[in-house]
Write a protein that holds these residues in place. Structure first.
Motif, PDB file in Angstrom:
ATOM      1  N   SER A 182      41.318  37.262  42.375  1.00  0.00           N
ATOM      2  CA  SER A 182      42.053  36.770  41.226  1.00  0.00           C
ATOM      3  C   SER A 182      41.801  37.716  40.064  1.00  0.00           C
ATOM      4  CB  SER A 182      41.556  35.359  40.899  1.00  0.00           C
ATOM      5  OG  SER A 182      42.190  34.853  39.766  1.00  0.00           O
ATOM      6  N   ARG A 183      42.836  37.989  39.294  1.00  0.00           N
ATOM      7  CA  ARG A 183      42.662  38.842  38.121  1.00  0.00           C
ATOM      8  C   ARG A 183      43.523  38.291  36.983  1.00  0.00           C
ATOM      9  NH1 ARG A 183      47.128  42.139  37.636  1.00  0.00           N
ATOM     10  NH2 ARG A 183      48.323  42.440  39.528  1.00  0.00           N
ATOM     11  N   PRO A 184      43.135  38.574  35.755  1.00  0.00           N
ATOM     12  CA  PRO A 184      43.920  38.087  34.614  1.00  0.00           C
ATOM     13  C   PRO A 184      45.325  38.688  34.613  1.00  0.00           C
ATOM     14  CG  PRO A 184      41.766  38.872  33.903  1.00  0.00           C
ATOM     15  CD  PRO A 184      41.916  39.267  35.339  1.00  0.00           C
ATOM     16  N   TRP A 185      46.248  37.906  34.080  1.00  0.00           N
ATOM     17  CA  TRP A 185      47.636  38.323  33.955  1.00  0.00           C
ATOM     18  C   TRP A 185      48.150  37.805  32.619  1.00  0.00           C
ATOM     19  CZ3 TRP A 185      51.982  35.495  33.044  1.00  0.00           C
ATOM     20  CH2 TRP A 185      53.214  36.137  33.229  1.00  0.00           C
ATOM     21  N   ALA A 186      49.024  38.548  31.969  1.00  0.00           N
ATOM     22  CA  ALA A 186      49.612  38.089  30.713  1.00  0.00           C
ATOM     23  C   ALA A 186      50.986  38.714  30.522  1.00  0.00           C
ATOM     24  CB  ALA A 186      48.711  38.438  29.539  1.00  0.00           C
TER      25      ALA A 186
END
Length: 123
Positions: free
Chosen positions: A49-53
């Motif tokens: 999982s990795r941050p997304w924006a």
């Protein structure tokens, strides 16, 4: 009384701790629900999982590799694929914006299903 004193004495400070849990990575809860949907025996071989924006939203991008064994593999896979777009997921503080099957591989012991998901923080 200074503004710092007002913050320290606010009764709302303890209640705000629940908000911290809302912002946590929803991957673990998503995996539990995904395994329940596909049925046992199934194992999570890899999950990242990795941050997304974007300009308006923030969330996390997930890549999941499942190992599915047992009977009715084709029926279980097809059922999962058909319900992914309309599935309801219980992820407090988040919602699933998108989930797709990226890859399917089979061998003598079962199937590998690789999925991608995007979860968005629910403001």
């Amino acid at each position: 009384m200074t503004s710092a004193d007002m913050l320290r004495t606010s009764a709302d400070l303890v209640r705000n701790r629940a908000g911290e849990r809302r912002e946590a990575d929803p991957l673990a809860q998503l995996l539990v629900q995904l395994i329940a949907r596909i049925g046992e025996p199934a194992t999570v071989e890899r999950a990242v999982s990795r941050p997304w924006a974007s300009a308006l939203f923030e969330g996390r991008r997930h890549v999941i590799l499942l190992r599915v064994a047992g009977g009715s593999l084709r029926a279980r896979r097809e059922a999962l694929a058909s319900e992914l777009q309309d599935a309801e997921w219980a992820l407090p503080g988040h919602f699933v914006a998108d989930m797709v099957i990226d890859d399917l591989r089979g061998d003598a012991e079962g199937e590998w299903i690789e999925l991608s998901a995007l979860t968005i923080r629910d403001w």
